[in-house]
Design a protein around this motif. Structure first.
Motif, PDB file in Angstrom:
ATOM      1  N   SER A 185      10.081   0.217  -3.217  1.00  0.00           N
ATOM      2  CA  SER A 185       9.503   1.385  -2.537  1.00  0.00           C
ATOM      3  C   SER A 185       7.993   1.477  -2.735  1.00  0.00           C
ATOM      4  N   ASN A 186       7.436   0.634  -3.614  1.00  0.00           N
ATOM      5  CA  ASN A 186       5.988   0.660  -3.867  1.00  0.00           C
ATOM      6  C   ASN A 186       5.202  -0.182  -2.869  1.00  0.00           C
ATOM      7  N   LYS A 235       0.900  -3.291  -2.197  1.00  0.00           N
ATOM      8  CA  LYS A 235       1.088  -2.201  -3.138  1.00  0.00           C
ATOM      9  C   LYS A 235       0.014  -1.146  -2.901  1.00  0.00           C
ATOM     10  N   LYS A 236       0.279   0.096  -3.363  1.00  0.00           N
ATOM     11  CA  LYS A 236      -0.616   1.211  -3.064  1.00  0.00           C
ATOM     12  C   LYS A 236      -2.060   0.933  -3.486  1.00  0.00           C
ATOM     13  N   ASP A 237      -2.262   0.443  -4.708  1.00  0.00           N
ATOM     14  CA  ASP A 237      -3.633   0.181  -5.170  1.00  0.00           C
ATOM     15  C   ASP A 237      -4.299  -0.888  -4.323  1.00  0.00           C
ATOM     16  N   PRO A 291       6.156   3.498   3.706  1.00  0.00           N
ATOM     17  CA  PRO A 291       6.976   2.606   2.885  1.00  0.00           C
ATOM     18  C   PRO A 291       7.580   1.487   3.734  1.00  0.00           C
TER      19      PRO A 291
END
Length: 449
Positions: A235-236, A433-435, A121
């Motif tokens: 947090s993303n 971002k995660k993706d 993060p």
């Protein structure tokens, strides 16, 4: 075990001043003014030293920082711009008790986790770097935070005002501080002693005034040092490090030599690496191929000026380049790495345009370009460099195991640095971002096969 709920506790904030010295006023140059209201640059260096005690660490860092500031007096001062002065200046005054604020903290987090390459993060790093107080009329130049990780080591967070020093000056300061900490009484090497001469920066076209007028227009028609607001990071957003080995770079360079029909291409490590990152970033976003992408980078102009500035020139001497309206379609093109080849050819053109005659155009263009860009346009820029030698900052406990530029999460930039292991590779830092991390990582890996 990794502690994902780690806490950083502030233990004390101390003022570190140089040994007895005279006051100093250093006016900003147009190179500095180009970055006047942009966010500071936050770096954090991680050191793995399990046997280190906090008391010995802080004592050595404080005394060596004081000795280093004798050569780097502006860093202990303030950036000042009031209604009387026509332009901002760096002012150091011992009578005003000017000093660098050093924050001492302790963390129960896992240093190996923070200094790794895997997704983490981005917000975990915010508590490891100090803030710079900024008002309309005054701004601190530098702040430092030492965070002790018991039985693991420490991190050194450095926040630097971008209108006062660029990456090269920051790296020079860190290596000078490290030298004084490790060698103690030994004099600084010549290449770590900054040149504070401002007369050598000529301004025949009045670029300073043009830049100041634009900043004043952006600040309700009055002088103000307040920075543009930074976006809030959630947090993303994840921080990840990718690596190109020397062999990877060689293969990519050979691919360009084989596939491109352009002549006299620039195939430096920077061009190859950044072109590859641009390609992965644009393909990661995908979307409408007719869309525009904003792509930029900054280059050191010390050796490009006529006459050149000394390599140890203190301050900013970087100029942005690139294009606010890059068409995505050629980079999105599939087959035989065509998108990557296009990116290399485009970067070559920008690098070839790095000359003194283009400084004014390149420094004024962003003021107009950002006004007309549509919201949501993809922006790609670079923080750091593979030539700074930042991993050479050995304070006596070994070289850092990892260096991160924390602020890349604020402006969608990527960080570049030389590999810490000295292998000739490059570390690429991104915050996504995660993706997007998954898509970017897949593109990054597949393109090297």
């Amino acid at each position: 075990m990794v502690n994902f709920n780690s806490a950083v506790n502030i233990l004390e904030v101390v003022q570190v001043s140089p040994p007895s010295s005279n006051s100093l006023t250093l006016p900003l140059t147009y190179f500095d003014l180009g970055w006047l209201k942009l966010h500071p640059v936050d770096r954090v260096l991680f050191y793995h030293v399990p046997e280190l005690t906090r008391s010995s660490l802080i004592s050595k860092l404080k005394s060596s920082l004081s000795a280093t500031l004798l050569h780097y007096l502006p860093l202990a001062g303030r950036l000042v711009w009031d209604s009387i002065k026509t332009k901002p200046s760096i002012v150091y005054s011992p009578d005003d008790k000017d000093a660098v604020y050093l924050t001492v903290a302790e963390s129960n987090g896992d240093l190996s986790h923070l200094s790794g390459d895997e997704p983490r993060p981005a917000t975990e790093f915010h508590s490891l770097v100090p803030e710079l107080p900024v008002s309309d009329e005054s701004a601190r130049v530098l702040a430092v935070q030492v965070t002790f990780f018991p039985n693991q080591g420490f991190s050194l967070g450095v926040t630097a005002h971008h209108a006062v020093l660029d990456g090269k000056t920051t790296a020079m300061f860190l290596k000078a501080w490290a030298h004084n900490c490790k060698q103690e009484q030994e004099a600084l090497p010549h290449d770590l002693v900054p040149s504070l001469d401002r007369i050598i920066v000529q301004d025949p076209t009045g670029l300073e005034t043009k830049l100041l007028n634009r900043w004043i227009s952006a600040s309700n028609k009055k002088p103000s040092l307040k920075l543009f607001p930074s976006k809030i990071i959630g947090s993303n957003i994840l921080r990840v490090t990718y690596r190109l080995t020397r062999e990877d770079i060689k293969k990519l360079r050979e691919r360009v030599e084989t596939e491109s029909h352009a002549k006299q291409l620039r195939l430096s490590t920077f061009v190859i690496t950044y072109a590859y990152v641009i390609t992965c970033m644009v393909k990661m976003r995908g979307g409408d191929p007719t869309r525009f992408v904003c792509v930029g980078f900054a280059s050191d102009f010390r050796s490009r000026l006529n006459p050149p500035l000394p390599p140890t020139f203190f301050g900013n001497c970087i100029v942005g380049s690139g294009d606010f309206d890059v068409k995505a379609e050629p980079i999105l093109e599939e087959g035989e790495g065509k998108g990557f080849i296009t990116a290399v050819e485009t970067l070559t053109g920008w690098v070839n345009g790095l000359c003194p005659e283009n400084i004014e155009k390149n420094m004024l263009l962003p003021f107009e370009a950002f006004k007309r860009m549509e919201p949501g346009r993809q922006m790609i820029s670079v923080a750091g460099s593979t030539r700074l030698g930042i991993y050479g900052s050995d304070f006596g406990w070994g070289k850092p195991v990892k260096v991160e530029i924390v602020t890349i999460d604020k402006d969608a930039s990527v960080s570049l640095s030389e590999s810490g292991d000295g292998s000739g590779g490059v570390e690429v830092g991104v915050c996504l971002k995660k993706d997007d991390v998954e898509r970017f990582g897949s593109l990054f890996s597949i393109g090297l096969e």
